[in-house]
Design an enzyme around this catalytic site. Structure first.
Site, PDB file in Angstrom:
ATOM      1  N   GLN A 105      10.785  -0.012  23.929  1.00 27.00           N
ATOM      2  CA  GLN A 105      10.631  -0.062  22.473  1.00 27.00           C
ATOM      3  C   GLN A 105      11.971   0.241  21.813  1.00 27.00           C
ATOM      4  O   GLN A 105      12.125   0.082  20.619  1.00 27.00           O
ATOM      5  CB  GLN A 105       9.584   0.963  22.033  1.00 27.00           C
ATOM      6  CG  GLN A 105       8.193   0.716  22.571  1.00 27.00           C
ATOM      7  CD  GLN A 105       7.265   1.897  22.315  1.00 27.00           C
ATOM      8  OE1 GLN A 105       6.631   2.006  21.271  1.00 27.00           O
ATOM      9  NE2 GLN A 105       7.232   2.819  23.267  1.00 27.00           N
ATOM     10  N   ASN A 106      12.924   0.704  22.614  1.00 24.97           N
ATOM     11  CA  ASN A 106      14.235   1.091  22.092  1.00 24.97           C
ATOM     12  C   ASN A 106      15.070  -0.143  21.778  1.00 24.97           C
ATOM     13  O   ASN A 106      15.055  -1.122  22.521  1.00 24.97           O
ATOM     14  CB  ASN A 106      14.949   2.000  23.095  1.00 24.97           C
ATOM     15  CG  ASN A 106      14.136   3.253  23.362  1.00 24.97           C
ATOM     16  OD1 ASN A 106      13.214   3.587  22.617  1.00 24.97           O
ATOM     17  ND2 ASN A 106      14.447   3.927  24.458  1.00 24.97           N
ATOM     18  N   HIS A 123      10.818  -4.340  20.768  1.00 24.85           N
ATOM     19  CA  HIS A 123      11.073  -4.181  19.321  1.00 24.85           C
ATOM     20  C   HIS A 123      12.435  -4.730  18.912  1.00 24.85           C
ATOM     21  O   HIS A 123      12.989  -4.342  17.881  1.00 24.85           O
ATOM     22  CB  HIS A 123      10.945  -2.707  18.921  1.00 24.85           C
ATOM     23  CG  HIS A 123       9.545  -2.187  19.008  1.00 24.85           C
ATOM     24  ND1 HIS A 123       9.248  -0.851  19.063  1.00 24.85           N
ATOM     25  CD2 HIS A 123       8.347  -2.823  19.052  1.00 24.85           C
ATOM     26  CE1 HIS A 123       7.929  -0.686  19.126  1.00 24.85           C
ATOM     27  NE2 HIS A 123       7.358  -1.861  19.126  1.00 24.85           N
ATOM     28  N   CYS A 152      21.798 -21.637   6.361  1.00 25.93           N
ATOM     29  CA  CYS A 152      20.961 -21.885   5.177  1.00 25.93           C
ATOM     30  C   CYS A 152      21.305 -20.984   3.985  1.00 25.93           C
ATOM     31  O   CYS A 152      20.709 -21.128   2.923  1.00 25.93           O
ATOM     32  CB  CYS A 152      19.495 -21.706   5.546  1.00 25.93           C
ATOM     33  SG  CYS A 152      19.047 -19.982   5.829  1.00 25.93           S
ATOM     34  N   GLY A 189       8.832   8.816  27.571  1.00 25.98           N
ATOM     35  CA  GLY A 189       9.528   9.110  26.321  1.00 25.98           C
ATOM     36  C   GLY A 189       8.999   8.364  25.117  1.00 25.98           C
ATOM     37  O   GLY A 189       9.767   7.987  24.221  1.00 25.98           O
ATOM     38  N   ASN A 215       6.784  13.039  29.535  1.00 30.34           N
ATOM     39  CA  ASN A 215       7.056  13.455  28.159  1.00 30.34           C
ATOM     40  C   ASN A 215       7.037  14.982  28.101  1.00 30.34           C
ATOM     41  O   ASN A 215       6.094  15.580  28.622  1.00 30.34           O
ATOM     42  CB  ASN A 215       5.964  12.899  27.230  1.00 30.34           C
ATOM     43  CG  ASN A 215       6.349  12.961  25.768  1.00 30.34           C
ATOM     44  OD1 ASN A 215       6.868  13.971  25.309  1.00 30.34           O
ATOM     45  ND2 ASN A 215       6.082  11.904  25.039  1.00 30.34           N
TER      46      ASN A 215
HETATM   47  N1  APR Z   1      12.456  12.830  27.588  1.00 32.63           N
HETATM   48  C1  APR Z   1      11.225  12.255  27.478  1.00 32.63           C
HETATM   49  N2  APR Z   1      10.513  12.209  26.320  1.00 32.63           N
HETATM   50  C2  APR Z   1      11.064  12.822  25.245  1.00 32.63           C
HETATM   51  C3  APR Z   1      12.321  13.476  25.283  1.00 32.63           C
HETATM   52  C4  APR Z   1      13.032  13.463  26.530  1.00 32.63           C
HETATM   53  N3  APR Z   1      14.212  14.037  26.653  1.00 32.63           N
HETATM   54  N4  APR Z   1      12.586  13.995  24.044  1.00 32.63           N
HETATM   55  C5  APR Z   1      11.514  13.665  23.245  1.00 32.63           C
HETATM   56  N5  APR Z   1      10.608  12.979  23.970  1.00 32.63           N
HETATM   57  C6  APR Z   1       9.325  12.404  23.534  1.00 32.63           C
HETATM   58  C7  APR Z   1       8.701  13.095  22.319  1.00 32.63           C
HETATM   59  O1  APR Z   1       7.865  14.176  22.742  1.00 32.63           O
HETATM   60  C8  APR Z   1       7.885  11.964  21.703  1.00 32.63           C
HETATM   61  O2  APR Z   1       6.561  11.930  22.246  1.00 32.63           O
HETATM   62  O3  APR Z   1       9.605  11.087  23.112  1.00 32.63           O
HETATM   63  C9  APR Z   1       8.618  10.691  22.155  1.00 32.63           C
HETATM   64  C10 APR Z   1       9.348   9.933  21.040  1.00 32.63           C
HETATM   65  O4  APR Z   1       8.352   9.462  20.172  1.00 32.63           O
HETATM   66  P1  APR Z   1       8.747   8.637  18.849  1.00 32.63           P
HETATM   67  O5  APR Z   1       9.820   9.336  18.139  1.00 32.63           O
HETATM   68  O6  APR Z   1       7.473   8.356  18.154  1.00 32.63           O
HETATM   69  O7  APR Z   1       9.388   7.293  19.441  1.00 32.63           O
HETATM   70  P2  APR Z   1       8.648   6.002  20.051  1.00 32.63           P
HETATM   71  O8  APR Z   1       7.388   6.350  20.750  1.00 32.63           O
HETATM   72  O9  APR Z   1       9.670   5.268  20.810  1.00 32.63           O
HETATM   73  O10 APR Z   1       8.303   5.194  18.696  1.00 32.63           O
HETATM   74  C11 APR Z   1       7.713   3.924  18.815  1.00 32.63           C
HETATM   75  O11 APR Z   1       7.969   3.538  16.458  1.00 32.63           O
HETATM   76  O12 APR Z   1       9.326   3.997  14.696  1.00 32.63           O
HETATM   77  C12 APR Z   1       8.880   2.983  15.515  1.00 32.63           C
HETATM   78  O13 APR Z   1       9.882   0.942  16.204  1.00 32.63           O
HETATM   79  C13 APR Z   1      10.001   2.343  16.300  1.00 32.63           C
HETATM   80  O14 APR Z   1      10.126   1.806  18.656  1.00 32.63           O
HETATM   81  C14 APR Z   1       9.732   2.786  17.731  1.00 32.63           C
HETATM   82  C15 APR Z   1       8.240   3.004  17.735  1.00 32.63           C
END
Ligand code: APR
Length: 251
Positions: A105-106, A123, A152, A189, A215
């Site tokens: 998703q990154n 994404h 365009c 993550g 996580n």
């Molecule tokens: N290692 C593993 N997980 C981690 C770490 C780490 N070092 N640090 C934080 N986390 C976890 C957090 O506990 C959290 O559950 O990573 C997760 C990050 O969650 P979000 O910030 O919600 O990110 P993500 O799940 O990628 O978001 C999904 O939402 O905003 C939109 O398009 C954007 O791709 C993104 C999507």
């Protein structure tokens, strides 16, 4: 070998015997590279900004200059970041099991910089520029506050998927195929809050795969997972790789 976090031998054996491992990653994997996550209460991006003000097509139409300033700030931040041990371990896993499908998703490209191949960018990618009108890929003139499409004349926009927008066709179909086919699904993550990405683990589970969550803060979906490894991916994944590399019976 001093165990940093408790990884069950059953999980290591599962990965050792796996035919196809499907991995979904989220912002947490890049957190240890200094790239802010989205929903971390203190320093998550969405703690500081309203997603609907910066990550929707409507927000872009309302103020494209603001959106471009924000994404150029994030591009600089990501460009300065380096892949971390978690990214490298995920890349290494592809050498230890017959097939790995990596869905992220990154939008930061750090998996690719760590050596992962054929990464499915669910994404999009923050360094891509696309025509707002038809989505065609272009290279923006960075001297322009709001770069325009050479074909365009419409505005160019960052090549990421905004809220309310569809997942790119190929990324979507390849991800569903992999999640339905894999025998081990690793969710690393991610808060598992944003669909359709958050539905991939359930699809894998109903298709017969073992599902694993990595996580530090187990998510609301944790109960659906067969294994929950409560740790940072930069510690857990290298350790998992080390355990996998040890000959069975020599653990
Ligand atoms: N290692 C593993 N997980 C981690 C770490 C780490 N070092 N640090 C934080 N986390 C976890 C957090 O506990 C959290 O559950 O990573 C997760 C990050 O969650 P979000 O910030 O919600 O990110 P993500 O799940 O990628 O978001 C999904 O939402 O905003 C939109 O398009 C954007 O791709 C993104 C999507």
């Amino acid at each position: 070998m001093n165990e940093v976090c408790d990884i069950p031998a059953a999980l290591v054996n599962l990965l050792r015997d796996a035919r196809h491992v499907c991995i979904l990653t989220g912002a947490g994997v890049s957190a240890e590279s200094g790239v802010p996550t989205f929903r971390d209460a203190q320093d998550g991006l969405w703690a500081k900004y309203e997603p609907q003000d910066l990550a929707t097509p409507e927000a872009f139409l309302a103020d494209p200059a603001l959106i471009w300033r924000w994404y150029r700030w994030r591009r600089e931040l990501v460009a300065e970041a380096q892949p971390n041990a978690g990214h490298y371990a995920i890349a290494k896993l592809a050498e230890l099991v017959p097939q790995v499908t990596l869905i992220t998703q990154n939008v930061d490209g750090l998996h690719q910089r760590a050596g992962s191949k054929n990464v499915i960018e669910f994404h999009g990618n923050i360094f891509e520029d696309r025509c707002f009108a038809d989505g065609t890929l272009h290279t923006a003139d960075d001297k322009m506050e709001i770069p325009t499409c050479p074909d365009c004349g419409a505005d160019l926009r960052p090549g990421v998927v905004w809220f309310g927008e569809a997942i790119p066709e190929t990324a979507s179909s390849e991800s569903y195929t992999a999640a339905s086919d894999c025998d081990v699904f690793l969710s690393i993550g991610t808060s598992s809050l944003v669909y359709p990405a958050a539905g991939l683990a359930d699809l894998a589970k109903t298709s017969g795969a073992s599902v694993v969550e990595v996580n530090p803060d187990p998510t609301a979906h944790a109960a659906n997972f067969d294994f929950i490894i409560a740790g940072n991916s930069g510690l857990v994944m290298p350790e998992l790789i080390e355990l996998l590399a040890v000959e069975p019976g020599l653990e």
